[in-house]
Design a protein around this motif. Sequence first.
Motif, PDB file in Angstrom:
ATOM      1  N   VAL A 171      62.104  66.720  17.138  1.00  0.00           N
ATOM      2  CA  VAL A 171      62.590  66.916  18.414  1.00  0.00           C
ATOM      3  C   VAL A 171      62.943  65.706  19.034  1.00  0.00           C
ATOM      4  N   ARG A 172      63.987  65.579  19.651  1.00  0.00           N
ATOM      5  CA  ARG A 172      64.494  64.130  20.097  1.00  0.00           C
ATOM      6  C   ARG A 172      64.080  63.955  21.623  1.00  0.00           C
TER       7      ARG A 172
ATOM      8  N   ILE B 189      60.027  57.612  20.900  1.00  0.00           N
ATOM      9  CA  ILE B 189      59.575  57.938  19.576  1.00  0.00           C
ATOM     10  C   ILE B 189      60.598  58.488  18.654  1.00  0.00           C
ATOM     11  N   ASP B 190      60.504  57.907  17.576  1.00  0.00           N
ATOM     12  CA  ASP B 190      61.803  58.469  16.533  1.00  0.00           C
ATOM     13  C   ASP B 190      61.743  59.842  16.410  1.00  0.00           C
ATOM     14  N   THR B 191      62.964  60.633  16.452  1.00  0.00           N
ATOM     15  CA  THR B 191      62.979  61.985  16.195  1.00  0.00           C
ATOM     16  C   THR B 191      62.209  62.703  14.931  1.00  0.00           C
ATOM     17  N   GLY B 192      62.557  61.651  13.789  1.00  0.00           N
ATOM     18  CA  GLY B 192      61.669  62.204  12.512  1.00  0.00           C
ATOM     19  C   GLY B 192      60.119  61.861  12.690  1.00  0.00           C
ATOM     20  N   CYS B 193      59.726  61.408  13.782  1.00  0.00           N
ATOM     21  CA  CYS B 193      58.230  61.182  13.905  1.00  0.00           C
ATOM     22  C   CYS B 193      57.389  62.023  14.879  1.00  0.00           C
ATOM     23  N   ALA B 194      56.296  62.822  14.420  1.00  0.00           N
ATOM     24  CA  ALA B 194      55.505  63.200  15.482  1.00  0.00           C
ATOM     25  C   ALA B 194      54.531  62.369  16.312  1.00  0.00           C
ATOM     26  N   GLY B 195      54.347  62.816  17.617  1.00  0.00           N
ATOM     27  CA  GLY B 195      53.611  61.730  18.309  1.00  0.00           C
ATOM     28  C   GLY B 195      53.516  62.200  19.914  1.00  0.00           C
ATOM     29  N   LEU B 196      52.662  61.472  20.351  1.00  0.00           N
ATOM     30  CA  LEU B 196      52.568  61.424  21.790  1.00  0.00           C
ATOM     31  C   LEU B 196      53.628  60.398  22.592  1.00  0.00           C
ATOM     32  N   CYS B 197      54.106  60.970  23.537  1.00  0.00           N
ATOM     33  CA  CYS B 197      55.251  60.558  24.386  1.00  0.00           C
ATOM     34  C   CYS B 197      54.932  60.621  25.772  1.00  0.00           C
TER      35      CYS B 197
END
Length: 677
Positions: free
Chosen positions: A434-435, A470-478
């Motif tokens: 997800v971008r 956060i990078d598209t290829g990385c999961a995480g909190l935004c």
Amino acid sequence: MVFTLLTVGDGDLSFSLAIKRAYPDLSVTASTLLDSPEELIRTYSNSVDVISEIQDRWKETIVYGVDATKVENSFTEDRFDIVIFNHPHLGGATLLESEEKHAKRHHVLLAHYFHSAKKILKQDGVVHVCLCGKQPQTWDVASAAEKNGLRCVLEKSTECPISSWLFRDGFEYSVTDVESHYPAKRKFRNGKLGSKHFLSRYGYMHRRTAGELFQGNIKEVNVQQSRNYVFAEAQIERPADTSDIGATGQKKCFICQTVFKCQDELESHIKNPAPLDAYTDSTELAMAKSQNEMSERHTAQKVPTNEQVSNQHIDIEDATILIEATVTQEFDSTRIKWLCRQPSFALSRHIKSKKQCEDAIKAGRVFVNRTVAMDTGRIVHKNDTVTLIEKFEPATVGANTSDELQSGVKIIKQLVPDQNGIPSLVVLYKPVGVRCVGQFASDTLEMITQSYYERRFGSANTHCQSLSKIDTGCAGLCALKIGDSKSSNSCPSKIMYTFTALVHGSPAEDWKTGVYVSVPTNGCRNWKRQKTAKDIANETLFTVTQSKLDLDSALYIQCTDTYSIPNDRNSISTLVVKSSHDDGRLANTIAFTLRKLGYPVVNDRFAKRESSALPRRMQNLLKQKVCIGCYQVDIMDAVTQKSNVVSVPPHSRTQCQHWRYQLEPGRRKDSVNIDLN
């Protein structure tokens, strides 16, 4: 002389077609395990065009229902110079039980394939098989061939042209030019799936056995370090019987040497030596559950897949047609995803980018000859009619829950609500793919959040701005700022990000108390570009220090756990990395820095050699997922000077403790899984 070649186990037949495209003078017979053209098309939507081209343009034969372990049943009289099998696989069910059992099943498959293929070979013919990773060793392909009187005469990379190694000495077919509609999707050509294949430029795509029917996350299997193996007759005598009675009275298959307790078991084995997993999708889901990935799979299903859209039976007569156009000679034999964006084609008024075209096709809004287009790579021809309808909203998707949005995005915490209950700041968890930023497509984090709050509060003027990139290829909190388009709500002055990563190697002792390293100021965005003398002179030195640095331009790294893998020389470590540096690619910057320090992130695409050395069970459970994510953000409000810390548990794949349980049988039952949920 015309060489005759038979392909077996060719899922969507794209491999057979690619060979014929590359070498038109070669006689190719394509075969698949699926029983009919209808079943093939139902499994692989692109097979409509593949079947048509093989039969109509190239006048070659397709044979259905061919079992690779009993090829002779389908070709009693035909004799071939080459029998070729790309990436044989029975499914991953036994990986849940035993890797040894999984390897044994595939050893049996190879042995019976070799035995069967020999029966339809011409004199001096060869048998081919393509394997990847550690399969040649764990499946013991050499022994499977030796048991059936074959010896390996050649081993080649999949990047090499077939004509340079597969055909007999003195005979070499020249490869033809690539036509515009030949190439497969870029990921099949650039090595993203592990290995480049010479025939991918002619349309070959390595696909899952379940095709579009597969319900999991990973749609394409990684085929890292793929190699071609060619076997020829070893001229040794083989037993004539199908079984032996050993000294203990046990029965043994003379093909694969598997021992059975009774004659009935042996006879059942001879009839069906290598059965496919009966429930491939269920198996994959079970494996995902063991890795705590069920949540990701369920939320991914909130977005309608091609299969779900097709099951809606969208009737074009009931839809509102935005625009319709006929394909002219200029665009004959082109791919639909390219055609729709061409300025001289009518649909380009509504479709401006490749992303928009793919989204429209996946949503079931594009029709070819009044039939919904299911494949973004579909070839259209002169006089075909291409139609675009208004956006379709399937009723089966249902309303979102209070904390779960589309595409796997979840609301973790809402901050600073106004008098109407609308938060001015929200922290969300976004999965890989997800971008964060963008108003150009409906599946970016900003647009997903905006759509959710517009529906929930009935406001048409909601505007979302992503403060975290956060990078598209990385999961995480935004963190996202929410307000109307004219809002001037205050933004946080600083966000501190905390990443957790699983890396190769065992860092020094001082990493346990925490070390600092400066963020590289150049080179992060141009890792693949050849460095100039100026770049080298200005290159940041990756110096680790325990002296405190400003985290706006540095990383704080702490090693929380290290695990030495049993019976292996490898070790892995869990690192916590903190930084308030945010140039939109912080995860890439962290991975780049750790790699330069000698501790690459597990499954980093620039550290494939290290990842390929991990135990096979670990590779299978990881499924090529990069082991890094942002699991905590500390948001400082610029006005109130208050700090809001939001965190979620790091994913289990980033924890050494999880791999202790997975790789040591005595601990596996006591595994404590750590997951977002």
